[in-house]
Write an enzyme that holds these catalytic residues in place. Structure first.
Site, PDB file in Angstrom:
ATOM      1  N   LYS A 146      -2.408   6.255  -4.153  1.00  0.00           N
ATOM      2  CA  LYS A 146      -3.601   7.331  -4.250  1.00  0.00           C
ATOM      3  C   LYS A 146      -3.362   8.690  -4.530  1.00  0.00           C
ATOM      4  O   LYS A 146      -1.956   8.823  -4.354  1.00  0.00           O
ATOM      5  CB  LYS A 146      -3.715   7.200  -2.480  1.00  0.00           C
ATOM      6  CG  LYS A 146      -3.689   5.871  -1.740  1.00  0.00           C
ATOM      7  CD  LYS A 146      -3.955   5.994  -0.361  1.00  0.00           C
ATOM      8  CE  LYS A 146      -3.649   4.542   0.642  1.00  0.00           C
ATOM      9  NZ  LYS A 146      -2.453   4.620   0.978  1.00  0.00           N
ATOM     10  N   ASP A 190       0.780  -1.173   0.007  1.00  0.00           N
ATOM     11  CA  ASP A 190      -0.062  -0.008   0.059  1.00  0.00           C
ATOM     12  C   ASP A 190       0.854   1.141  -0.040  1.00  0.00           C
ATOM     13  O   ASP A 190       1.533   1.522   1.027  1.00  0.00           O
ATOM     14  CB  ASP A 190      -0.886   0.042   1.228  1.00  0.00           C
ATOM     15  CG  ASP A 190      -1.760   1.291   1.203  1.00  0.00           C
ATOM     16  OD1 ASP A 190      -2.745   1.397   0.577  1.00  0.00           O
ATOM     17  OD2 ASP A 190      -1.539   2.084   2.276  1.00  0.00           O
ATOM     18  N   TYR A 192       3.116   9.773   0.696  1.00  0.00           N
ATOM     19  CA  TYR A 192       4.081   9.285   1.602  1.00  0.00           C
ATOM     20  C   TYR A 192       5.708   9.813   1.053  1.00  0.00           C
ATOM     21  O   TYR A 192       6.531   9.521   1.565  1.00  0.00           O
ATOM     22  CB  TYR A 192       4.337   7.933   1.622  1.00  0.00           C
ATOM     23  CG  TYR A 192       2.514   7.456   2.118  1.00  0.00           C
ATOM     24  CD1 TYR A 192       1.828   8.203   2.703  1.00  0.00           C
ATOM     25  CD2 TYR A 192       2.146   6.197   1.764  1.00  0.00           C
ATOM     26  CE1 TYR A 192       0.755   7.904   3.228  1.00  0.00           C
ATOM     27  CE2 TYR A 192       1.010   5.719   2.364  1.00  0.00           C
ATOM     28  CZ  TYR A 192       0.171   6.463   2.866  1.00  0.00           C
ATOM     29  OH  TYR A 192      -1.175   6.015   3.409  1.00  0.00           O
ATOM     30  N   HIS A 210      -7.264   9.467  -2.017  1.00  0.00           N
ATOM     31  CA  HIS A 210      -6.783   9.150  -0.672  1.00  0.00           C
ATOM     32  C   HIS A 210      -7.901  10.095   0.151  1.00  0.00           C
ATOM     33  O   HIS A 210      -8.107   9.393   1.376  1.00  0.00           O
ATOM     34  CB  HIS A 210      -5.515  10.102  -0.486  1.00  0.00           C
ATOM     35  CG  HIS A 210      -4.666   9.578   0.498  1.00  0.00           C
ATOM     36  ND1 HIS A 210      -3.266   9.469   0.306  1.00  0.00           N
ATOM     37  CD2 HIS A 210      -4.551   9.215   1.784  1.00  0.00           C
ATOM     38  CE1 HIS A 210      -2.690   9.064   1.413  1.00  0.00           C
ATOM     39  NE2 HIS A 210      -3.435   8.871   2.335  1.00  0.00           N
TER      40      HIS A 210
HETATM   41  N1  LIG Z   1      -5.451   5.983   3.483  1.00  0.00           N
HETATM   42  C1  LIG Z   1      -4.943   6.772   4.531  1.00  0.00           C
HETATM   43  O1  LIG Z   1      -5.350   7.875   4.804  1.00  0.00           O
HETATM   44  C2  LIG Z   1      -3.839   6.116   5.657  1.00  0.00           C
HETATM   45  C3  LIG Z   1      -3.257   5.006   5.045  1.00  0.00           C
HETATM   46  N2  LIG Z   1      -2.057   4.369   5.926  1.00  0.00           N
HETATM   47  C4  LIG Z   1      -1.769   3.093   5.539  1.00  0.00           C
HETATM   48  O2  LIG Z   1      -1.859   2.190   6.443  1.00  0.00           O
HETATM   49  C5  LIG Z   1      -0.473   1.700   6.846  1.00  0.00           C
HETATM   50  C6  LIG Z   1      -0.404   1.419   8.231  1.00  0.00           C
HETATM   51  O3  LIG Z   1      -0.573   2.400   9.294  1.00  0.00           O
HETATM   52  P1  LIG Z   1       0.673   3.076  10.144  1.00  0.00           P
HETATM   53  O4  LIG Z   1       0.534   4.339  10.517  1.00  0.00           O
HETATM   54  O5  LIG Z   1       1.893   2.788   9.347  1.00  0.00           O
HETATM   55  O6  LIG Z   1       0.919   2.288  11.316  1.00  0.00           O
HETATM   56  P2  LIG Z   1       0.457   0.854  12.092  1.00  0.00           P
HETATM   57  O7  LIG Z   1      -1.048   1.011  12.899  1.00  0.00           O
HETATM   58  O8  LIG Z   1       0.686  -0.322  11.082  1.00  0.00           O
HETATM   59  O9  LIG Z   1       1.576   0.762  12.996  1.00  0.00           O
HETATM   60  C7  LIG Z   1       3.009   0.533  12.665  1.00  0.00           C
HETATM   61  C8  LIG Z   1       3.595   0.482  13.967  1.00  0.00           C
HETATM   62  O10 LIG Z   1       3.252  -0.673  14.827  1.00  0.00           O
HETATM   63  C9  LIG Z   1       4.583  -1.573  14.944  1.00  0.00           C
HETATM   64  N3  LIG Z   1       4.173  -2.985  14.584  1.00  0.00           N
HETATM   65  C10 LIG Z   1       3.982  -3.412  13.718  1.00  0.00           C
HETATM   66  N4  LIG Z   1       3.832  -5.112  13.878  1.00  0.00           N
HETATM   67  C11 LIG Z   1       3.928  -5.028  15.013  1.00  0.00           C
HETATM   68  C12 LIG Z   1       4.261  -6.249  15.930  1.00  0.00           C
HETATM   69  N5  LIG Z   1       3.860  -7.617  15.385  1.00  0.00           N
HETATM   70  N6  LIG Z   1       4.625  -6.191  17.179  1.00  0.00           N
HETATM   71  C13 LIG Z   1       4.750  -4.938  17.771  1.00  0.00           C
HETATM   72  N7  LIG Z   1       4.698  -3.959  17.141  1.00  0.00           N
HETATM   73  C14 LIG Z   1       4.286  -3.787  15.669  1.00  0.00           C
HETATM   74  C15 LIG Z   1       5.625  -0.991  13.987  1.00  0.00           C
HETATM   75  O11 LIG Z   1       6.777  -1.028  14.816  1.00  0.00           O
HETATM   76  P3  LIG Z   1       7.949  -1.987  13.996  1.00  0.00           P
HETATM   77  O12 LIG Z   1       8.538  -1.329  12.625  1.00  0.00           O
HETATM   78  O13 LIG Z   1       9.018  -1.757  15.116  1.00  0.00           O
HETATM   79  O14 LIG Z   1       7.348  -3.353  14.024  1.00  0.00           O
HETATM   80  C16 LIG Z   1       5.085   0.515  14.006  1.00  0.00           C
HETATM   81  O15 LIG Z   1       5.753   1.254  14.935  1.00  0.00           O
HETATM   82  C17 LIG Z   1       0.495   2.883   6.511  1.00  0.00           C
HETATM   83  O16 LIG Z   1       1.720   2.514   6.559  1.00  0.00           O
HETATM   84  C18 LIG Z   1      -0.203   3.296   4.983  1.00  0.00           C
HETATM   85  O17 LIG Z   1       0.032   2.299   4.089  1.00  0.00           O
HETATM   86  C19 LIG Z   1      -1.958   5.097   7.059  1.00  0.00           C
HETATM   87  C20 LIG Z   1      -2.668   6.259   7.488  1.00  0.00           C
HETATM   88  C21 LIG Z   1      -3.558   6.900   6.604  1.00  0.00           C
HETATM   89  O1  LIG Z   2      -2.168   8.522   4.678  1.00  0.00           O
HETATM   90  C1  LIG Z   2      -2.145   9.111   5.381  1.00  0.00           C
HETATM   91  C2  LIG Z   2      -0.894   9.201   6.240  1.00  0.00           C
HETATM   92  O2  LIG Z   2      -1.015   9.680   7.613  1.00  0.00           O
HETATM   93  C3  LIG Z   2      -1.632  10.905   7.483  1.00  0.00           C
HETATM   94  C4  LIG Z   2      -1.264  11.630   8.771  1.00  0.00           C
HETATM   95  O3  LIG Z   2      -0.503  11.426   9.627  1.00  0.00           O
HETATM   96  C5  LIG Z   2      -2.980  11.116   6.794  1.00  0.00           C
HETATM   97  O4  LIG Z   2      -3.220  12.303   6.527  1.00  0.00           O
HETATM   98  C6  LIG Z   2      -2.915  10.402   5.541  1.00  0.00           C
HETATM   99  O5  LIG Z   2      -4.272  10.001   5.206  1.00  0.00           O
END
Ligand SMILES: NC(=O)C1=CN([C@@H]2O[C@H](COP(=O)(O)OP(=O)(O)OC[C@H]3O[C@@H](n4cnc5c(N)ncnc54)[C@H](OP(=O)(O)O)[C@@H]3O)[C@@H](O)[C@H]2O)C=CC1
Ligand SMILES: O=C1CO[C@H](CO)[C@@H](O)[C@@H]1O
Length: 270
Positions: A63, A29, A34, A96
């Protein structure tokens, strides 16, 4: 199970995506917002070569960001993303964030013109599926009513302590697949240390992250988990041999709101 790519440093992004593919992830994704599509593309290329895969084994999402809404800018944003990712076509392209009432009097028309660009890209075979992200029930209903092709996905912030149930239910009732972003509430949330989650992890003999991912899957929601740690990557994929029972699902669903920043599709503007 999808792999999230909000990763800052270039090398870290490349190796995380490559390791994710080697661990077994096939859905990556990404998003223009990003700022790392070139690195994500490098990671995909390395992961494919390293594991003797084909491009078609990987499902790549990107996105269009908020400042590229509207037909012409969306087509340009798509072309830029594709050039950066270097994957030939996208498997899924999403709006997005919706244009919303608070910031755009013409929110509905603006979403429609962005969507028309996605429809045209889909019809031209440049993307294999099209969808939206962060659309509320009302915003999604308007888009479905106005257009020929229904979104195939609605990617929503959805995790314990912040489940957007109305938008998710409306999406699922209309056969729109829900993907959960930030399933663990991001790096600083207390979700993985929440006593309800850790007690359930003890009960099922699994990790807290596996409890959260099962809770999503059992609601037919596709989680997008991000990690830079290969052990966590494997842990997050190993969730297909147990099931949370009804009461435990309910316990998680009724957890009080967490302390995270929650983004509201009806007001968010960036
Ligand atoms: N459409 C939108 O508006 C948005 C989309 N997204 C998408 O969603 C994805 C995921 O969300 P994101 O904000 O990155 O955060 P997440 O909710 O995936 O959390 C990531 C955190 O969780 C920790 N983690 C992951 N697996 C484990 C595990 N098994 N045990 C302990 N800790 C763990 C990671 O640490 P570690 O690296 O140490 O494992 C990291 O610090 C994004 O990367 C993006 O692709 C996100 C925000 C907005
Ligand atoms: O994908 C995203 C990543 O996180 C941002 C906020 O921290 C969001 O705004 C966005 O939608």
């Amino acid at each position: 199970m999808g792999f999230g790519t909000i990763l800052k440093n270039g090398t870290k992004t490349i190796s995380a995506v490559e390791n994710a593919i080697s661990s077994g992830y096939r859905l990556i994704d990404s998003a223009e917002a990003y700022g790392n599509e070139v690195d994500v593309g490098d990671g995909i290329q390395r992961g494919v070569i390293e594991n003797r895969l084909d491009r078609s084994d990987i499902f790549v999402t990107s996105k269009v960001w908020n400042d590229h809404h509207g037909y012409r800018k969306t087509i340009q944003a798509f072309e830029t993303s594709l050039a950066k990712l270097r994957v030939g076509y996208l498997d899924l392209y999403l709006i997005h964030w919706p244009a919303n009432k608070k910031w755009h009097k013409d929110w509905r028309e603006l979403n429609d013109s962005t969507w028309l660009a996605l429809e045209d890209l889909y019809r031209a075979g440049e993307v294999r599926a099209i969808g939206v992200s962060n659309f509320s029930k009302e915003q999604l209903a308007a888009l479905i009513e106005d257009n020929d092709i229904k979104p195939m996905v609605n990617q929503l912030e959805y995790h314990p302590g912040f489940a957007q149930k109305e938008a998710a239910k409306y999406s699922q009732d209309n056969d729109v697949l829900v993907e959960a972003w930030r399933p663990f509430g991001g790096p600083d949330s207390g979700i993985l240390n929440n006593p309800v989650i850790t007690q359930l992890a003890d009960k099922y003999g699994c990790s807290p992250s596996q409890v959260v991912l099962r809770w999503l899957l059992q609601q037919k929601i596709l989680p997008l988990a991000r990690s830079s740690n290969p052990e966590h990557m494997l842990d997050n994929l190993d969730i297909f041999d147990f099931e949370l029972d009804r009461d435990d699902m309910l316990q998680i669903s009724t957890l009080p709101s967490d302390d995270g920043t929650h983004f509201d599709p009806e007001t968010y503007h960036s």
